[in-house]
Scaffold this motif. Structure first.
Motif, mmCIF file in Angstrom:
data_model
loop_
_atom_site.group_PDB
_atom_site.id
_atom_site.type_symbol
_atom_site.label_atom_id
_atom_site.label_comp_id
_atom_site.label_asym_id
_atom_site.label_seq_id
_atom_site.Cartn_x
_atom_site.Cartn_y
_atom_site.Cartn_z
ATOM 1 N N ASP A 200 8.667 3.252 3.692
ATOM 2 C CA ASP A 200 8.578 2.699 2.339
ATOM 3 C C ASP A 200 9.366 3.536 1.335
ATOM 4 N N PRO B 41 -3.902 0.198 8.234
ATOM 5 C CA PRO B 41 -5.147 0.740 7.665
ATOM 6 C C PRO B 41 -6.388 0.035 8.206
ATOM 7 N N PHE C 56 -6.464 -8.404 5.079
ATOM 8 C CA PHE C 56 -6.263 -7.428 6.146
ATOM 9 C C PHE C 56 -5.024 -6.559 5.923
ATOM 10 N N VAL C 57 -4.125 -7.004 5.088
ATOM 11 C CA VAL C 57 -2.845 -6.289 4.994
ATOM 12 C C VAL C 57 -2.469 -5.899 3.564
ATOM 13 N N THR C 58 -3.204 -6.358 2.590
ATOM 14 C CA THR C 58 -2.747 -6.203 1.216
ATOM 15 C C THR C 58 -2.583 -4.742 0.795
ATOM 16 N N SER C 59 -1.593 -4.511 -0.034
ATOM 17 C CA SER C 59 -1.441 -3.185 -0.640
ATOM 18 C C SER C 59 -1.573 -3.297 -2.155
ATOM 19 N N TRP D 266 0.961 4.027 10.708
ATOM 20 C CA TRP D 266 0.763 4.139 9.256
ATOM 21 C C TRP D 266 1.717 5.189 8.678
ATOM 22 N N VAL E 163 4.845 -0.547 -2.018
ATOM 23 C CA VAL E 163 4.112 -0.247 -0.789
ATOM 24 C C VAL E 163 3.925 -1.571 -0.066
ATOM 25 N N THR E 164 4.548 -1.703 1.085
ATOM 26 C CA THR E 164 4.532 -2.996 1.766
ATOM 27 C C THR E 164 3.176 -3.255 2.408
ATOM 28 N N ALA E 165 2.928 -4.541 2.691
ATOM 29 C CA ALA E 165 1.682 -4.910 3.353
ATOM 30 C C ALA E 165 1.674 -4.326 4.756
ATOM 31 N N SER E 166 0.523 -3.854 5.175
ATOM 32 C CA SER E 166 0.438 -3.232 6.497
ATOM 33 C C SER E 166 -0.932 -3.492 7.123
ATOM 34 N N PHE E 167 -0.910 -3.756 8.407
ATOM 35 C CA PHE E 167 -2.160 -4.017 9.121
ATOM 36 C C PHE E 167 -2.817 -2.716 9.598
ATOM 37 N N GLU F 138 0.386 -10.347 -4.327
ATOM 38 C CA GLU F 138 0.863 -11.106 -3.186
ATOM 39 C C GLU F 138 0.299 -12.525 -3.166
ATOM 40 N N PRO G 275 -2.626 2.854 -1.995
ATOM 41 C CA PRO G 275 -3.303 1.563 -1.806
ATOM 42 C C PRO G 275 -3.704 1.306 -0.359
ATOM 43 N N ARG G 276 -2.933 1.838 0.580
ATOM 44 C CA ARG G 276 -3.319 1.627 1.983
ATOM 45 C C ARG G 276 -4.605 2.387 2.300
ATOM 46 N N LEU H 270 -7.333 0.284 1.059
ATOM 47 C CA LEU H 270 -7.638 -0.834 1.968
ATOM 48 C C LEU H 270 -8.462 -0.335 3.158
ATOM 49 N N ALA H 271 -8.037 0.819 3.701
ATOM 50 C CA ALA H 271 -8.816 1.398 4.811
ATOM 51 C C ALA H 271 -10.229 1.727 4.333
ATOM 52 N N ASP I 2 5.169 3.775 8.578
ATOM 53 C CA ASP I 2 5.258 2.791 7.481
ATOM 54 C C ASP I 2 5.399 3.498 6.134
ATOM 55 N N ALA I 3 4.570 4.534 5.941
ATOM 56 C CA ALA I 3 4.604 5.258 4.663
ATOM 57 C C ALA I 3 5.951 5.941 4.471
#
Lengths: 515, 270
Positions: free
Chosen positions: B140, B98, A36-39, B133, B92-96, A28, A126-127, A130-131, B136-137
Motif C-alpha cells: 500500500d 485481518p 469482511f474486507v473494508t478498510s 497482511w 489502505v486497500t480492502a483486505s481479507f 466503499e 483501519p485493518r 477491522l481485525a 499488503d501493508a
C-alpha cells in the motif's frame, strides 16, 4: 433535477440519499463482502454499533430474567434450572453489559465520529480496527456460547469436568474480547494523536474526541490487568482439577475479576459520557463552551479517578485495600468532576433564556439525564466508601454499576441522535430515541434505587444477593426497572433499524437513478 | 531517512537477538556463551538458539537492503522515474487478511480447550494471515500509485499464493471428497462420484456453450458447491468411515470391503 429528487417522494429517504452521495471520500460500495474486507473506519464503527446494540437486547433480556429469578414470585433455581445457572446468568449480565455492549458501542460511535472531528481522512490502522471488530465478535460468541453451555466465571454449587472446559472457554473468550477492544482503542487513540489536523492542538479537539482519547488511555491502563487476571485464573484452572474452582462457598474466578465492575474501575465506561454531554448541550444551545480547557481538565480528572487496576483485592485482605485512604479518596473525589461539569453546562445553558424547542430536544434531555444519573452513581459510590455506612460489600456496589450503565447507555443514545447523519446517513427517529432515553433513565433509576436501599437495609454482606434484602417491594421494583430498561433498549434498536432501512432505500434510489 | 520496511525488519532483528539471548540463557547457557555466539562458553539449546540467530541475521540483511534501495520511499522512486510530482495516494486497500487473522485467533482459542489440532491450524492461519497482511501493508505504501502497488504486491505474492493455495484447495477437495465417499456404502460411493462428475461435466459444457452466463452466477454456484463439499466432508469425517472387514488368506493377503449399512456377503470381494 438532482439524483435524489427523481425517484422518491419520501423526504427522509431523499435526505438520506443526499447523505449517501456526499459521504466520505474513499468510502466503499456496499456489498456482501464489505464487512469482511473494508478498510473504511466509518464502516467498521457502524459494525461495532450494530452488533453491540444486538448484544444490548440480549443482555437486557438476561438482566430481566435475573431480576425475575430473584423476585419473590419464584426461586432463582426455578428460572435457570439450578443455582449455578443463575450465577452464570448473573455474571453474564454484568460482563456482557460492559464488554459486549457499552465499550464497543462507544468505540463504534467514536470510530465514525472522531476521525471527522480531528480532520483525519480515516482511522489510523483501519485493518487493525477491522481485525478488532471480528476478534471481538468471535470472542464474544465464544464467551456467550460457553457460558450458556455450562461455563462462566465460577460456580456456586460445584462443576463437572465438561463445565470446567466450558469455563476455560469462557475465560479465553473474555480475554479475546478485551484484547480486541484494546486493539480498536489503540487505533482510535492513534487517530487523535497522529492523524489530527496539523494546526489543531490536543486541547483544541472537540470534547468527544478528547474524552475518547482520555478514555482510551484509561482502558489501556486498566483492561490489561484484567487480561493478566484471566491468564492467572486460566493457568490455575487448567493446571488442576476444575472442581477446585467449583467449591460451593467459593466462586473464585468471579471474585478475581469483579473489581472491573466495581468502583473505581467501573467509571472507565463513563469517561466519554462527559464529552458527549458537553457536545450535545453546546449543539442544542448553538454556542461553544467558553472555556474548552476547563472541560478537558474535568474529563481528564474524572478519567484519572477511573484508573482502577490497583483496586484488585483478591490477593490481599480486602480491608487492607478497600478501607485504605486511596480507595476512599478515589470514591469521594469522583463526585467532584461530574458535579463540576453539571455546573459548567448548567451555567452555559442559563446564560440565555432557553427556548421550548431546546428544552424538549432529545439531546438536551438525554445529556442532562446522563449527567444526573452519572452524578447519582458517583454519590452512591462516595457513600459506599464511607466505612460507618457499611455499604462496601452490599448491593450498593451494583447501584453504582447500574447508575454508570444507565448514564452510558443514555449518552450513547444521545450520540446516535446527535451524529445520526455520520453514523447512519439518515436521521434517527426523535420520538423513539426520546422514548428510549426516558425508559432507560426510568428503568436505570429503579435499579439504582432498589440496589441502594437494599444495601442500607441488608444486615449481612452479600454482594451476590440472590434476593434483595428488605422487602418484596424492592425485588418487584428491581424487576420492573429491568424490564423498563430492556424496553428502552428495544426502542433505540427499533429507531436505528428504521434509520438503516431509510439508508438502504436511499441507496436503492440512488442506484435506480444512476441506472 | 529510515524507510518503514527498514524499521520493521530492524525491529524484528532486535527482537530475535533478544529472544535468542533469553532462550540461550534459559536453556543452560553460561554467562558469556550466548553473548559470544558460543565462541566462549555454552549457549544452551543449540537448535533454538541457532534458529533465532538465523532469523535475526535474515531480518538484519533484509532491513539493510530495504533502506539501501529506498524501499517504499515515494520521493526516491519519483526522482528515479523523473516524475514532476510525487504521487500521494495512500489508500489502505480492502483486505481479507485481518478477518482471516481474527478467525485464526478464534480457532486457536477454541483449540486450546477442544483439540490440539484445531489450535495448530488456528495458529497456522494466524501466521499466514500476518505474512499476507504485512505484504499488503507494505504494498500500500510502496509507491504513490494504487494500481502500481497492487501490481507489485501480486508480482511478489502470486508465485507463492497460487501454488500454495492451489495445493491447499486440492488437498481440501481430496480429503473432503474421500471422507464422503468412505462414509457412504460402496454402491452409494460409486453413484455419488458418477453423479457429481456428470454434474461437473454438464456445468462446464453449459459454461462453454453459453459464454454470456453471468459471472456472478457462476461464482455463486462455485461457492455453493465448495461449501457443500466442505460441509459434507466435515459431517462425514465426524460420522466416520464405513466398516472395513479385513480377510487374510493363507495364500496371500487380500482386503475385502463391506458396507456397514449393507452387510450382504454378495458385496465382498474376498
Amino acid at each position: 433535477m438532482t439524483l435524489t429528487e427523481s425517484a422518491t417522494a419520501d423526504p427522509q429517504v431523499a435526505s438520506a440519499a443526499t447523505a449517501v452521495t456526499t459521504s466520505t471520500p474513499g468510502s466503499e460500495t456496499q456489498t456482501l463482502a464489505q464487512p469482511f474486507v473494508t478498510s473504511d473506519g466509518s464502516a467498521i464503527g457502524r459494525l461495532f454499533v450494530m452488533v453491540s446494540l444486538l448484544w444490548a437486547m440480549f443482555a437486557a433480556v438476561i438482566g430481566a430474567l435475573v431480576a425475575f429469578g430473584r423476585s419473590d414470585a419464584v426461586e432463582p433455581a426455578e428460572v435457570f434450572a439450578g443455582l449455578n445457572a443463575y450465577f452464570r446468568m448473573w455474571t453474564l449480565y454484568r460482563v456482557s453489559l460492559m464488554l459486549l455492549v457499552l465499550l464497543p458501542l462507544l468505540l463504534g460511535v467514536a470510530m465514525v465520529v472522531v476521525p471527522r472531528q480531528v480532520g483525519a481522512a480515516n482511522l489510523a490502522f483501519p485493518r487493525a480496527a477491522l481485525a478488532a471488530f471480528w476478534s471481538w465478535l468471535i470472542g464474544s460468541v465464544i464467551m456467550v456460547v460457553s457460558v450458556l453451555a455450562g461455563g462462566g466465571w465460577g460456580a456456586l454449587d460445584g462443576v463437572t469436568r465438561n463445565e470446567g472446559d466450558a469455563m476455560a472457554l469462557t475465560l479465553l473468550g473474555t480475554g479475546l474480547v478485551i484484547v480486541a477492544l484494546l486493539m480498536g482503542t489503540l487505533s482510535l487513540a492513534a487517530t487523535v494523536i497522529a492523524l489530527r489536523d496539523a494546526e489543531t492542538s490536543l486541547l483544541d479537539v472537540p470534547p468527544f474526541a478528547w474524552s475518547m482519547l482520555v478514555a482510551s488511555a484509561v482502558w489501556l491502563f486498566t483492561l490489561p490487568i484484567a487480561i493478566a487476571n484471566i491468564v492467572v485464573v486460566y493457568a490455575d484452572l487448567r493446571g488442576r482439577a476444575a472442581i477446585a474452582f467449583g467449591r460451593a462457598e467459593s466462586p473464585d474466578i468471579w471474585l478475581q475479576l469483579d473489581w472491573l465492575f466495581e468502583q473505581p474501575a467501573v467509571y472507565l465506561m463513563a469517561v466519554p459520557v462527559l464529552g458527549i454531554a458537553a457536545e450535545a448541550v453546546s449543539a442544542v444551545l448553538g454556542t461553544r463552551f467558553g472555556r474548552p480547557e476547563a472541560i478537558a481538565a474535568i474529563v481528564g480528572i474524572f478519567a484519572l479517578l477511573a484508573v482502577g487496576g490497583w483496586s484488585q483485592d483478591y490477593f490481599t485482605a480486602p480491608q487492607d485495600l478497600r478501607d485504605g485512604l486511596v480507595y476512599v479518596a478515589f470514591g469521594l473525589a469522583a463526585v467532584v468532576p461530574v458535579a463540576a461539569l453539571i455546573g459548567a453546562l448548567g451555567m452555559q445553558a442559563t446564560q440565555n433564556p432557553l427556548k421550548p424547542q431546546q428544552l424538549i430536544d432529545t439531546r438536551m434531555i438525554g445529556a442532562a439525564a446522563a449527567l444526573l444519573v452519572l452524578g447519582a452513581a458517583t454519590v452512591v459510590g462516595a457513600l459506599r466508601v464511607i466505612e460507618p455506612l457499611d455499604l462496601l460489600e452490599s448491593s450498593a456496589t451494583w447501584a453504582v454499576f447500574h447508575g454508570v450503565v444507565t448514564a452510558v447507555f443514555i449518552a450513547a443514545v444521545v450520540s446516535m441522535v446527535h451524529w445520526s447523519s455520520e453514523l447512519f446517513d439518515a436521521s434517527v427517529s426523535k420520538r423513539a430515541s426520546g422514548a428510549s432515553v426516558l425508559l432507560v433513565g426510568a428503568g436505570g433509576g429503579l435499579l439504582v434505587l432498589s440496589d441502594l436501599v437494599s444495601g442500607f437495609i441488608s444486615e449481612e454482606s452479600d454482594i451476590m444477593a440472590l434476593a434483595l434484602d428488605g422487602s418484596v417491594l424492592l425485588n418487584v421494583l428491581n424487576f420492573v426497572g429491568s424490564v423498563t430498561f430492556a424496553l428502552g433498549i428495544a426502542a433505540i434498536v427499533a429507531a436505528v433499524a428504521q434509520a438503516m432501512r431509510v439508508r438502504e432505500a436511499a441507496e436503492a434510489t440512488l442506484q435506480a437513478s444512476t441506472a | 531517512m529510515f524507510t518503514t520496511g527498514f524499521k520493521l525488519f530492524f525491529g524484528l532483528f532486535g527482537a530475535f537477538v533478544v529472544a535468542a539471548l533469553i532462550y540461550g540463557y534459559s536453556t543452560g547457557g553460561d554467562s558469556v556463551g550466548p553473548l559470544s555466539l558460543g565462541w566462549k562458553g555454552a549457549v544452551g539449546d543449540h537448535i533454538g538458539y541457532g534458529l533465532l540467530l538465523a532469523l535475526a541475521t535474515a531480518s538484519l540483511m533484509i532491513s539493510v537492503v530495504l533502506v539501501s534501495y529506498r524501499d517504499a520511499d515515494a520521493d526516491a522512486q519519483a526522482r528515479l522515474q523523473n516524475l514532476a510530482e510525487v504521487p500521494t495516494d495512500s489508500t489502505v486497500t480492502a483486505s481479507f487478511w485481518p478477518v482471516s487473522a481474527s478467525f485464526g485467533v478464534g480457532a486457536a482459542v477454541l483449540g486450546l480447550v477442544l483439540h490440539p489440532l484445531v489450535f495448530i491450524l488456528g495458529l497456522a492461519l494466524v501466521v499466514l494471515s500476518l505474512i499476507e497482511w504485512t505484504i499488503d501493508a507494505w504494498a500500500d505504501r510502496a509507491t504513490g500509485d494504487t494500481e502500481a502497488n497492487r501490481a507489485l504486491r501480486n508480482r511478489i505474492m502470486a508465485p507463492l499464493e497460487i501454488p500454495i493455495f492451489g495445493a491447499l484447495a486440492i488437498g481440501v477437495v481430496v480429503i473432503a471428497a474421500s471422507r464422503i465417499l468412505l462414509n457412504v456404502s460402496q454402491l452409494q460411493a460409486v453413484t455419488v462420484a458418477g453423479v457429481v462428475s456428470a454434474l461437473i461435466l454438464a456445468g462446464a459444457w453449459l459454461y462453454v456453450a453459453r459464454p454470456g452466463q453471468s459471472r456472478r452466477l457462476v461464482r455463486v454456484l462455485g461457492a455453493v458447491a465448495a461449501l457443500g463439499l466442505l460441509l459434507g466432508g466435515v459431517l462425514a469425517a465426524v460420522a466416520g468411515e464405513r466398516d472395513f472387514e479385513h480377510h487374510h488368506s493363507d495364500d496371500h493377503n487380500e482386503e475385502s470391503y463391506e458396507s456397514s449399512s449393507e452387510p450382504s456377503e454378495g458385496e465382498n470381494f474376498g
